[in-house]
Design an enzyme around this catalytic site. Structure first.
Site, PDB file in Angstrom:
ATOM      1  N   GLY A  22       0.842  -1.204   0.000  1.00 45.05           N
ATOM      2  CA  GLY A  22       0.000   0.000   0.000  1.00 45.05           C
ATOM      3  C   GLY A  22       0.869   1.242   0.000  1.00 45.05           C
ATOM      4  O   GLY A  22       1.819   1.334   0.774  1.00 45.05           O
ATOM      5  N   ASP A 150       0.636   1.696   8.347  1.00 45.33           N
ATOM      6  CA  ASP A 150       0.195   0.920   9.514  1.00 45.33           C
ATOM      7  C   ASP A 150       1.146   1.015  10.710  1.00 45.33           C
ATOM      8  O   ASP A 150       0.778   0.647  11.830  1.00 45.33           O
ATOM      9  CB  ASP A 150       0.017  -0.551   9.131  1.00 45.33           C
ATOM     10  CG  ASP A 150      -1.188  -0.773   8.224  1.00 45.33           C
ATOM     11  OD1 ASP A 150      -1.961   0.182   8.022  1.00 45.33           O
ATOM     12  OD2 ASP A 150      -1.350  -1.901   7.719  1.00 45.33           O
ATOM     13  N   MET A 196      -7.549   3.114   8.872  1.00 50.71           N
ATOM     14  CA  MET A 196      -6.811   1.918   8.449  1.00 50.71           C
ATOM     15  C   MET A 196      -5.948   1.375   9.590  1.00 50.71           C
ATOM     16  O   MET A 196      -5.842   1.979  10.660  1.00 50.71           O
ATOM     17  CB  MET A 196      -5.936   2.239   7.247  1.00 50.71           C
ATOM     18  CG  MET A 196      -6.712   2.324   5.951  1.00 50.71           C
ATOM     19  SD  MET A 196      -5.619   2.640   4.567  1.00 50.71           S
ATOM     20  CE  MET A 196      -6.679   2.213   3.202  1.00 50.71           C
ATOM     21  N   GLY A 197      -5.289   0.296   9.290  1.00 52.03           N
ATOM     22  CA  GLY A 197      -4.436  -0.371  10.283  1.00 52.03           C
ATOM     23  C   GLY A 197      -4.977  -1.771  10.467  1.00 52.03           C
ATOM     24  O   GLY A 197      -5.853  -2.008  11.284  1.00 52.03           O
ATOM     25  N   ARG A 198      -4.471  -2.665   9.626  1.00 54.20           N
ATOM     26  CA  ARG A 198      -5.082  -3.988   9.525  1.00 54.20           C
ATOM     27  C   ARG A 198      -5.071  -4.755  10.844  1.00 54.20           C
ATOM     28  O   ARG A 198      -6.090  -5.252  11.288  1.00 54.20           O
ATOM     29  CB  ARG A 198      -4.320  -4.777   8.478  1.00 54.20           C
ATOM     30  CG  ARG A 198      -5.126  -5.793   7.751  1.00 54.20           C
ATOM     31  CD  ARG A 198      -4.215  -6.675   6.963  1.00 54.20           C
ATOM     32  NE  ARG A 198      -3.384  -5.952   6.026  1.00 54.20           N
ATOM     33  CZ  ARG A 198      -3.682  -5.762   4.741  1.00 54.20           C
ATOM     34  NH1 ARG A 198      -4.804  -6.226   4.262  1.00 54.20           N
ATOM     35  NH2 ARG A 198      -2.851  -5.120   3.959  1.00 54.20           N
ATOM     36  N   GLU A 253     -10.120  -0.295  11.375  1.00 59.50           N
ATOM     37  CA  GLU A 253     -10.730  -1.260  10.449  1.00 59.50           C
ATOM     38  C   GLU A 253     -10.473  -2.698  10.890  1.00 59.50           C
ATOM     39  O   GLU A 253     -11.203  -3.608  10.537  1.00 59.50           O
ATOM     40  CB  GLU A 253     -10.157  -1.072   9.036  1.00 59.50           C
ATOM     41  CG  GLU A 253      -8.666  -1.379   8.946  1.00 59.50           C
ATOM     42  CD  GLU A 253      -8.089  -1.339   7.539  1.00 59.50           C
ATOM     43  OE1 GLU A 253      -8.826  -1.049   6.594  1.00 59.50           O
ATOM     44  OE2 GLU A 253      -6.880  -1.604   7.407  1.00 59.50           O
ATOM     45  N   TYR A 303      -8.666   5.516   1.164  1.00 61.44           N
ATOM     46  CA  TYR A 303      -7.431   5.981   0.525  1.00 61.44           C
ATOM     47  C   TYR A 303      -7.175   7.474   0.767  1.00 61.44           C
ATOM     48  O   TYR A 303      -6.037   7.926   0.584  1.00 61.44           O
ATOM     49  CB  TYR A 303      -7.472   5.722  -0.984  1.00 61.44           C
ATOM     50  CG  TYR A 303      -7.217   4.278  -1.372  1.00 61.44           C
ATOM     51  CD1 TYR A 303      -6.906   3.315  -0.423  1.00 61.44           C
ATOM     52  CD2 TYR A 303      -7.265   3.882  -2.694  1.00 61.44           C
ATOM     53  CE1 TYR A 303      -6.673   1.995  -0.776  1.00 61.44           C
ATOM     54  CE2 TYR A 303      -7.027   2.568  -3.067  1.00 61.44           C
ATOM     55  CZ  TYR A 303      -6.724   1.621  -2.104  1.00 61.44           C
ATOM     56  OH  TYR A 303      -6.480   0.322  -2.468  1.00 61.44           O
ATOM     57  N   LEU A 304      -8.204   8.231   1.140  1.00 64.52           N
ATOM     58  CA  LEU A 304      -7.972   9.662   1.396  1.00 64.52           C
ATOM     59  C   LEU A 304      -6.912   9.838   2.477  1.00 64.52           C
ATOM     60  O   LEU A 304      -6.086  10.739   2.416  1.00 64.52           O
ATOM     61  CB  LEU A 304      -9.265  10.357   1.830  1.00 64.52           C
ATOM     62  CG  LEU A 304     -10.469  10.269   0.902  1.00 64.52           C
ATOM     63  CD1 LEU A 304     -11.641  11.055   1.465  1.00 64.52           C
ATOM     64  CD2 LEU A 304     -10.109  10.789  -0.488  1.00 64.52           C
ATOM     65  N   ARG A 306      -4.374   7.818   3.389  1.00 66.42           N
ATOM     66  CA  ARG A 306      -2.975   7.484   3.114  1.00 66.42           C
ATOM     67  C   ARG A 306      -2.402   8.247   1.916  1.00 66.42           C
ATOM     68  O   ARG A 306      -1.236   8.077   1.583  1.00 66.42           O
ATOM     69  CB  ARG A 306      -2.790   5.971   2.992  1.00 66.42           C
ATOM     70  CG  ARG A 306      -3.310   5.334   1.752  1.00 66.42           C
ATOM     71  CD  ARG A 306      -3.032   3.822   1.759  1.00 66.42           C
ATOM     72  NE  ARG A 306      -3.161   3.312   0.419  1.00 66.42           N
ATOM     73  CZ  ARG A 306      -3.305   2.034   0.107  1.00 66.42           C
ATOM     74  NH1 ARG A 306      -3.331   1.124   1.061  1.00 66.42           N
ATOM     75  NH2 ARG A 306      -3.404   1.666  -1.134  1.00 66.42           N
TER      76      ARG A 306
HETATM   77  O1  F6P Z   1      -0.636  -0.972   3.402  1.00 67.04           O
HETATM   78  C1  F6P Z   1      -1.436  -0.953   4.534  1.00 67.04           C
HETATM   79  C2  F6P Z   1      -2.869  -0.682   4.212  1.00 67.04           C
HETATM   80  O2  F6P Z   1      -2.995   0.672   3.926  1.00 67.04           O
HETATM   81  C3  F6P Z   1      -3.797  -1.144   5.323  1.00 67.04           C
HETATM   82  O3  F6P Z   1      -3.935  -0.276   6.367  1.00 67.04           O
HETATM   83  C4  F6P Z   1      -5.067  -1.416   4.554  1.00 67.04           C
HETATM   84  O4  F6P Z   1      -5.850  -2.373   5.215  1.00 67.04           O
HETATM   85  C5  F6P Z   1      -4.541  -1.948   3.290  1.00 67.04           C
HETATM   86  O5  F6P Z   1      -3.300  -1.360   3.074  1.00 67.04           O
HETATM   87  C6  F6P Z   1      -5.392  -1.746   2.081  1.00 67.04           C
HETATM   88  O6  F6P Z   1      -4.778  -2.415   1.040  1.00 67.04           O
HETATM   89  P1  F6P Z   1      -5.243  -2.394  -0.458  1.00 67.04           P
HETATM   90  O7  F6P Z   1      -5.060  -0.991  -0.953  1.00 67.04           O
HETATM   91  O8  F6P Z   1      -4.352  -3.345  -1.168  1.00 67.04           O
HETATM   92  O9  F6P Z   1      -6.679  -2.829  -0.469  1.00 67.04           O
END
Ligand code: F6P
Length: 426
Positions: A22, A150, A196-198, A253, A303-304, A306
Site C-alpha cells: 500500500g 500501519d 486503516m491499520g489492519r 478497520e 485511501y484519502l 494514506r
Molecule cells: O498498506 C497498509 C494498508 O494501507 C492497510 O492499512 C489497509 O488495510 C490496506 O493497506 C489496504 O490495502 P489495499 O489498498 O491493497 O486494499
C-alpha cells in the site's frame, strides 16, 4: 547488521528501486532520497514498474531520463510514482523459475543493488532476494526500505508514511468533532470515523492526539488489540452523549470480536492472503442507532487518509527522504540484507537517527501497540502513547499550489528501458 563487501572502489553497475504494498503520502519522498543520493554518487537508477512484478516482467523505468526538478517534486507527491504491487515471492525451492528470472533481468541490465521499499511482507521479499547472490552466483545486494501507514514494522521506532496518516487522522478527528458539537442539540449525536491499520491500532491511536481529557474528542477509540466489548462500548457512548451532548468514536478497520473475527470483512483477500477490510463504521453506527436510538454520521476516509499529502507531517516527509538516502549509502558500503531504521534518541526535543537493522528481524513480523499505550478501559491512549505519537505529526510540509488552486505534483516521463529478454511466462 550483515556486511559482506566493503570495497571503496568506484561503484559499477545499476541500482534498481521498487515500491511495494500500500502506498503512502510520502513514499515518493523516499524515491527522491534514493535517486538523488545515487545521482550524487554517479550510480544510475532504474525503477521497477509495479514493484517486484516490474523486475520479473522486465518492465524497468530509466529514472535518468527525469529532470532534477521532477525528481525533487517527488518529495511532495503522494501515491507511488513508479507503481506498486502486492505480490509475494514463494521460497526458492517452491518457485526457482521466478528467482532465475530475476537474476536474468538483473544480469541483463547490470543491476547490482536492489532497494525494495515496503512493509513487512515486502521485507520478506527483500530478504529472499538478498540471499540470491550466493544461491545463484550473481553479485546482488538487497536493502529493504521501510514504508507503511500501519506503523507495524518491527525494530524501527516508526515507519515512514505513518506520521502523515497520523496527522491527517488527528486533524480530521478534531475538525469533524467541531462540526458534530455545533449541531448535536438538534441533529447528529454520534460520529464514527473508521481508520486503516489492519492488525495494529497505531492510526486509531493517533486520533487520540486530537484532544485530551474525558470530554475532549475522540471520546472512544476502538483498537484491534482489544476485542470489541459491545456492552461496554454502548455504555460509554450513552454516558458521553448524556454528559457532553455528543460523542466521537474512532474505530480501527481491524477491530475484532471476542472470537477473534474481523467485525468488517469484505470477503476478498489480497496476494499476501490478507482479508480486505472496510466497513466497521457502518456496523457500529447501526448498533448505536438500534440500541441507543441516536442519530449518527460515519466516515470512511479509506485511501484519502494514506494519500493526503496536503496534510503531511514534516517530520514524516523528512524521515521518508532520509531512509531512501541511507539505503543508497548502505548499498554503496557493500551492505546486504539490511533496512535503514529510525532510532529515537529523545522524545522532547524529538531527535532521531538512522541505523541499519537486519531484514531477518523485520520480515513477516508485526509490531502492535504496547499495552502501556492503552488506557485501562481500552478506549483511549495514555500519556506514554502521547509522548511517542506527538513528535511524529510535528510540522507541516505542504506541496506548492498552482494557479488552478491544486497542488503541483510531479509528472514523470517514466521512460521504459528497452527489453533485452524474452517475456517471462509464469
Ligand atoms: O498498506 C497498509 C494498508 O494501507 C492497510 O492499512 C489497509 O488495510 C490496506 O493497506 C489496504 O490495502 P489495499 O489498498 O491493497 O486494499
Amino acid at each position: 547488521m550483515s556486511k559482506t563487501r566493503t570495497s571503496q572502489a568506484k561503484p559499477s553497475g545499476r541500482l534498481l528501486y521498487a515500491q511495494s504494498g500500500g502506498v503512502t503520502a510520502v513514499i515518493n519522498a523516499t524515491a527522491a532520497g534514493v535517486i538523488e543520493a545515487a545521482r550524487a554518487k554517479g550510480v544510475p537508477v532504474y525503477a521497477a514498474h509495479n514493484g517486484i512484478l516490474g523486475a520479473l516482467r522486465e518492465e524497468l523505468i530509466d529514472t535518468g531520463k527525469e529532470t532534477k526538478a521532477a525528481i525533487a517534486a517527488l518529495r511532495h507527491t503522494p501515491g507511488g510514482a513508479f507503481g506498486s504491487c502486492r505480490y509475494k515471492l514463494k521460497s526458492l525451492d517452491a518457485n526457482r523459475a521466478e528467482y532465475e528470472r530475476l537474476i536474468d533481468v538483473f544480469r541483463a541490465h547490470d543491476i547490482r543493488w536492489f532497494l525494495y521499499n515496503g512493509g513487512n511482507d515486502s521485507a520478506d521479499t527483500a530478504l529472499k532476494i538478498s540471499q540470491l547472490g550466493k544461491a545463484m552466483n550473481y553479485d546482488i545486494r538487497c536493502i529493504g526500505v521501510p514504508k507503511t501507514v500501519d506503523n507495524d514494522l518491527a525494530v524501527t521506532d516508526c515507519c515512514p508514511g505513518f506520521g502523515s496518516v497520523a496527522k491527517y487522522t488527528a486533524v480530521s478527528t478534531l475538525e469533524a468533532s467541531l462540526d458534530v458539537a455545533s449541531m448535536a442539540d438538534t441533529s447528529t449525536k454520534v460520529f464514527i470515523l473508521e481508520v486503516m491499520g489492519r492488525h495494529a491500532g497505531w492510526i486509531a491511536a493517533a486520533a487520540g492526539l486530537a484532544g485530551e481529557g474525558a470530554d475532549a474528542p475522540p471520546h472512544i477509540i476502538l483498537f484491534p488489540e482489544r476485542p470489541f466489548d459491545e456492552a461496554a462500548f454502548l455504555a460509554k457512548v450513552k454516558a458521553t452523549v448524556e454528559r457532553v451532548g455528543w460523542c466521537t468514536v474512532v474505530a480501527s478497520e481491524g477491530l475484532l470480536n471476542a472470537e477473534g473475527q474481523f467485525l468488517a470483512e469484505a470477503g476478498t483477500r489480497d496476494a499476501f492472503g490478507h482479508s480486505q477490510l472496510g466497513g466497521v463504521a457502518p456496523v457500529l453506527a447501526a448498533l448505536v442507532k438500534e440500541k441507543l436510538g441516536y442519530k449518527y454520521h460515519w466516515a470512511l476516509p479509506d485511501y484519502l487518509q494514506r494519500s493526503a499529502r496536503h496534510l503531511a507531517s514534516k517530520t514524516d516527509a523528512e524521515q521518508a527522504y532520509a531512509v531512501g538516502k541511507a539505503a543508497v549509502d548502505f548499498a554503496m558500503a557493500g551492505m546486504n540484507a539490511v533496512m535503514p531504521v529510525i532510532v529515537r534518541t529523545s522524545d522532547a526535543p524529538y531527535r532521531w537517527k538512522i541505523e541499519a537493522a537486519p531484514l531477518s528481524k523485520i520480515a513477516n513480523r508485526e509490531k502492535k501497540m504496547p499495552a502501556s499505550f492503552l488506557t485501562r478501559d481500552g478506549f483511549g491512549i495514555t500519556t506514554a502513547a502521547r509522548r511517542y505519537l506527538g513528535p511524529l505529526i510535528q510540522g507541516e510540509a505542504p506541496p506548492p499550489y498552482g494557479k488552478n488552486g491544486l497542488p503541483q505534483y510531479a509528472t514523470l516521463k517514466n521512460s521504459m528501458v528497452a527489453r533485452k529478454l524474452e517475456p517471462f511466462a509464469r
